[in-house]
Design a protein around this motif. Structure first.
Motif, short mmCIF file in Angstrom:
data_model
loop_
_atom_site.label_atom_id
_atom_site.label_comp_id
_atom_site.label_asym_id
_atom_site.label_seq_id
_atom_site.Cartn_x
_atom_site.Cartn_y
_atom_site.Cartn_z
N VAL A 186 0.88 -1.17 0.00
CA VAL A 186 0.00 0.00 0.00
C VAL A 186 0.92 1.22 0.00
CG1 VAL A 186 -1.79 1.25 1.24
CG2 VAL A 186 -1.72 -1.25 1.32
N PRO A 187 0.89 2.02 -1.08
CA PRO A 187 1.83 3.13 -1.13
C PRO A 187 1.48 4.21 -0.11
CG PRO A 187 0.32 3.21 -2.99
CD PRO A 187 0.03 1.93 -2.26
N ARG A 188 2.50 4.86 0.40
CA ARG A 188 2.26 6.02 1.27
C ARG A 188 1.82 7.19 0.39
NH1 ARG A 188 4.46 5.52 6.91
NH2 ARG A 188 5.03 3.33 7.01
N LYS A 189 1.13 8.16 1.01
CA LYS A 189 0.48 9.18 0.19
C LYS A 189 1.04 10.58 0.35
CE LYS A 189 -3.89 6.65 0.34
NZ LYS A 189 -5.07 6.45 1.20
N VAL A 190 1.74 10.86 1.45
CA VAL A 190 2.17 12.23 1.72
C VAL A 190 3.65 12.26 2.06
CG1 VAL A 190 1.69 14.31 3.04
CG2 VAL A 190 -0.07 12.55 2.84
N LEU A 191 4.37 13.19 1.48
CA LEU A 191 5.74 13.43 1.90
C LEU A 191 5.81 14.78 2.59
CD1 LEU A 191 9.04 12.43 0.67
CD2 LEU A 191 8.76 14.87 1.04
N VAL A 192 6.20 14.76 3.86
CA VAL A 192 6.33 15.99 4.64
C VAL A 192 7.81 16.34 4.68
CG1 VAL A 192 5.93 17.10 6.85
CG2 VAL A 192 4.36 15.31 6.06
N THR A 193 8.13 17.55 4.24
CA THR A 193 9.54 17.94 4.21
C THR A 193 9.81 19.16 5.08
OG1 THR A 193 11.37 18.63 2.78
CG2 THR A 193 9.17 19.27 2.09
N ASP A 194 11.00 19.18 5.61
CA ASP A 194 11.52 20.34 6.32
C ASP A 194 11.99 21.35 5.27
OD1 ASP A 194 12.82 21.89 8.37
OD2 ASP A 194 14.71 20.95 7.72
N LEU A 195 12.33 22.57 5.67
CA LEU A 195 12.81 23.58 4.72
C LEU A 195 14.32 23.80 4.84
CD1 LEU A 195 9.89 26.20 4.93
CD2 LEU A 195 10.27 24.45 3.19
N ASP A 196 14.77 24.41 5.95
CA ASP A 196 16.20 24.76 6.09
C ASP A 196 17.09 23.52 6.01
OD1 ASP A 196 15.77 27.49 6.45
OD2 ASP A 196 15.43 27.26 8.61
N ASP A 334 15.47 6.10 -5.07
CA ASP A 334 15.67 4.80 -4.44
C ASP A 334 14.59 4.47 -3.42
OD1 ASP A 334 17.97 4.43 -5.88
OD2 ASP A 334 19.27 5.31 -4.35
N GLU A 335 13.70 5.41 -3.15
CA GLU A 335 12.70 5.22 -2.10
C GLU A 335 11.50 4.44 -2.64
OE1 GLU A 335 12.74 5.69 1.20
OE2 GLU A 335 10.89 4.59 0.91
N THR A 336 11.15 3.36 -1.97
CA THR A 336 10.07 2.51 -2.49
C THR A 336 8.72 2.79 -1.83
OG1 THR A 336 10.58 0.82 -0.85
CG2 THR A 336 11.67 0.62 -2.99
N ALA A 337 8.68 3.68 -0.83
CA ALA A 337 7.44 3.85 -0.06
C ALA A 337 6.26 4.35 -0.90
CB ALA A 337 7.68 4.81 1.10
N PHE A 338 6.56 5.03 -2.01
CA PHE A 338 5.47 5.58 -2.82
C PHE A 338 5.20 4.73 -4.06
CE2 PHE A 338 7.74 9.20 -0.83
CZ PHE A 338 6.72 9.64 0.01
#
Lengths: 547, 84
Positions: A186-196, A334-338
């Motif tokens: 089941v793929p993940r749906k959201v990528l939350v990223t930091d800024l700095d 390389d990330e398989t989560a999505f």
């Protein structure tokens, strides 16, 4: 489940490596090697493994040698036609094509071959769009990435008809493994990223607008590549969000105005810029977007923030941050989560749809009453009888919906297709629209009409994007009216509790349905449902030619 | 893979790893087909792994032509310039 590998060359080593990877995972697949030159004849010959096992997955692992065959175009067209006719709805993974440039040929001939390959690959993609069970595996991308010299060896081709060298077969198996994994995950749906120091190099509060880097500089480059990869993820339907500890306006100005910033505020479904804990920000996003926390992936350069999110929200996938930061450039490829194999129209519209959801949440907090809020949305529920042209989306919904899903029954594509054409079943597709936008096909109901006096809703599900707008109640009322018009005396919903479908249970309770002793069967009082002050603020449209 | 210098022991290490046999079952007189997992495909894998480990390259006819521990070992030793 069995994966049958159909190839033009000897692929036994590939099969063994693939099986080893699947077993180590572990994933519930075994691998059968149909053998050398099996890709055309084997499957359709009587007694073949592929035909004998109805749920076997067919993997066409083809080599660049095929492109040298004069009639490959027609051969592939013929094969696709045969697949569609003789093995309908079987899951098929098919390698796309690439030309081996080492074949000595005049440039003109090479150009023709390149065009032919492009045409072939186009044909595969179009076939995949028309047939939800057919998936293209980008083996051309694999060859470009690895380089043919590194993964082929003429000696092994001469002695054993192996196009890919032993090392190449192993690399290729890892590539296919990732695609097979995507069939089940089941793929993940959201990528939350930091800024700095994540989206850009530097700290906006210290280095200032002109001091941070995300362009074509040594320090900025990995961050620019990361931004580009995030845009690609968004195009694939993954939602992007920001969780950053910063002065809101200062950080937002970078996203809005910085000339090197590829990502703009509209690319994010949620922006959480402030000084609170990031785990709190992510929980808030999960609530606003109506998604489980296990749909989230978190990227941050700070070990402290990663640990904070991980300990507060263990369901969130926290990515390892590359050190040195140059690793950002390839981190997401390389990330398989999505990873997901299917792609539908709804996927590409998802970001816009979630942004609308965030606006709804803000409207809701401003409205004086719930009813005012619903009324202000100008909700429209469109109900249609589902048809097989919607199969890809229906299958996807069945696979991905967890919270508002009465039974969590994951029908196979074959079973779904059978239901759609069986007159015993009335299958309804729900589409929800309001003034913020149209959600597309986001709801499904399977009604079993085997007993003409007692209809049973075998399953009813709604995408989390449209829960909480009262359309579920509007649907019950509409179905009750339809049942009464058909002289049905009893209407009930089947319910199978799961770890995640409490929302569905609340719906049954709130709709005033009465549960059987084992709570597996909930009946609707048809008259009462019609009398109830049903959500007048939802306009229901039903139009269909099956009636 | 980092290059290993040839010795009967380092050959044995590659052999038991690739063919997944226990070191105790290794014998100098083994040949292809002596146990179930040593078939021609596994043999090619073994050859490729020997090449990678010792930084040598076999001739095409040697890929399937050298069928025993003795023959393989002799050729690896010869190609890597070691004395047996």
């Amino acid at each position: 489940m069995k994966v049958v590998v159909l190839a033009d060359k000897t692929s036994t080593m590939f099969c063994r490596e693939l099986e080893r990877l699947l077993r180590a995972a572990p994933l519930p697949f075994t691998v059968a090697d149909a053998g050398f030159d099996s890709w055309q004849r084997e499957i359709f010959s009587p007694g073949s493994t592929a035909l004998a096992e109805a749920d076997a997955i067919l993997a066409f692992v083809l080599s660049p040698r095929l492109v040298e065959r004069p009639d490959i175009d027609q051969e592939v067209a013929g094969l696709l036609q045969q697949l569609a006719q003789q093995l309908p709805a079987r899951t098929v993974l098919f390698a796309n094509f690439v030309a081996d440039p080492r074949v000595a040929a005049p440039l003109l001939r090479q150009a023709e071959s390149t065009e032919m390959v492009a045409r072939l690959n186009r044909r595969l993609l179009e076939f995949a769009l028309d047939h939800s069970w057919f998936h293209v595996v980008d083996q051309a991308g694999f060859c470009a990435l690895e380089g043919l010299r590194g993964i082929t060896d003429a000696r092994f081709e001469a002695s054993a008809q192996m196009y890919f060298s032993p090392a190449g077969q192993k690399r290729l198996a890892a590539w296919w493994y990732r695609r097979l994994r995507a069939l089940l995950a089941v793929p993940r749906k959201v990528l939350v990223t930091d800024l700095d120091n994540t989206l850009w190099h530097g700290v906006i509060g210290e280095d200032g607008f002109d001091g941070i880097e995300m362009g074509a500089t040594e320090k900025g480059w990995p961050h620019q590549r990361l931004q580009q990869a995030l845009l690609e993820l968004k195009a694939r339907g993954v939602l992007l969000a920001v969780a950053s500890k910063n002065n809101h306006d200062e950080a937002l100005r970078v996203l809005s105005e910085h000339p090197q910033c590829l990502l703009r505020p509209r690319d994010f479904a949620q922006l959480e810029i402030g000084w609170g804990a990031k785990s709190t920000a992510i929980s808030r996003m999960a609530k606003t977007l109506n998604l489980g926390r296990d749909s989230f992936v978190f990227l941050d350069d700070s070990a402290f923030e990663r640990a904070e999110v991980h300990s507060a929200l263990p369901e969130v996938l926290v990515l390892d941050f590359p050190d040195p930061a140059i690793g950002l450039a390839e981190l997401l490829s390389d990330e398989t989560a999505f990873d997901t194999l299917s792609f539908t129209r709804e996927d590409s519209q998802r970001a816009a749809s979630y942004r609308a959801e965030a606006e709804r949440a803000s409207l809701r907090s401003q409205a004086s009453s719930a009813e005012d809020f619903y009324r202000s949305l100008r909700l429209r529920l469109t109900i249609v009888r589902a048809t097989s042209t919607q199969l890809a989306r229906i299958h996807q919904l069945l696979g991905k919906t967890n919270q508002f899903n009465l039974t969590t029954e994951r029908l196979t594509q074959d079973a779904t297709r059978a239901r759609l054409s069986d007159p015993r079943w009335q299958t309804f597709a729900l589409q929800v629209a309001d003034k913020m936008g149209d959600s597309g096909l986001t709801g499904l109901a399977f009604v079993d009409t085997a007993d003409p006096t007692h209809w049973v809703v075998e399953n009813f599900l709604l995408s989390c994007r449209v829960i909480g707008r009262t359309v579920e109640h509007a649907f019950v009322e509409w179905l009750a009216a339809r049942a009464r018009a058909a002289d049905v005396h009893k209407l009930s919903f089947r319910f199978v509790p799961s770890e995640r479908n409490q929302v569905a249970r609340q719906f049954l309770e709130q709709s005033g349905l009465s549960a059987s002793a084992d709570e597996r069967d909930w009946s609707v009082d048809i008259e009462a449902a019609l009398r109830r002050l049903a959500p007048h603020f939802v306009t229901v449209n039903y139009d269909d030619d099956k009636d | 893979m980092t290059k290993t210098s040839y010795s009967p022991e380092s050959f044995k290490a590659v052999f038991v790893r690739v063919l997944n046999v226990s070191a105790a079952d290794f014998r100098d007189d083994l040949k292809i087909g002596d146990f179930e997992q040593w078939d021609s495909i596994a043999h090619l894998e073994l050859v490729a792994e020997l090449e990678a480990a010792f930084g040598v390259q076999f001739a095409t006819e040697d890929l399937l032509g050298l069928k025993s521990v003795t023959e393989l070992r002799a050729r690896v030793a010869e190609l890597s310039g070691a004395t047996t």
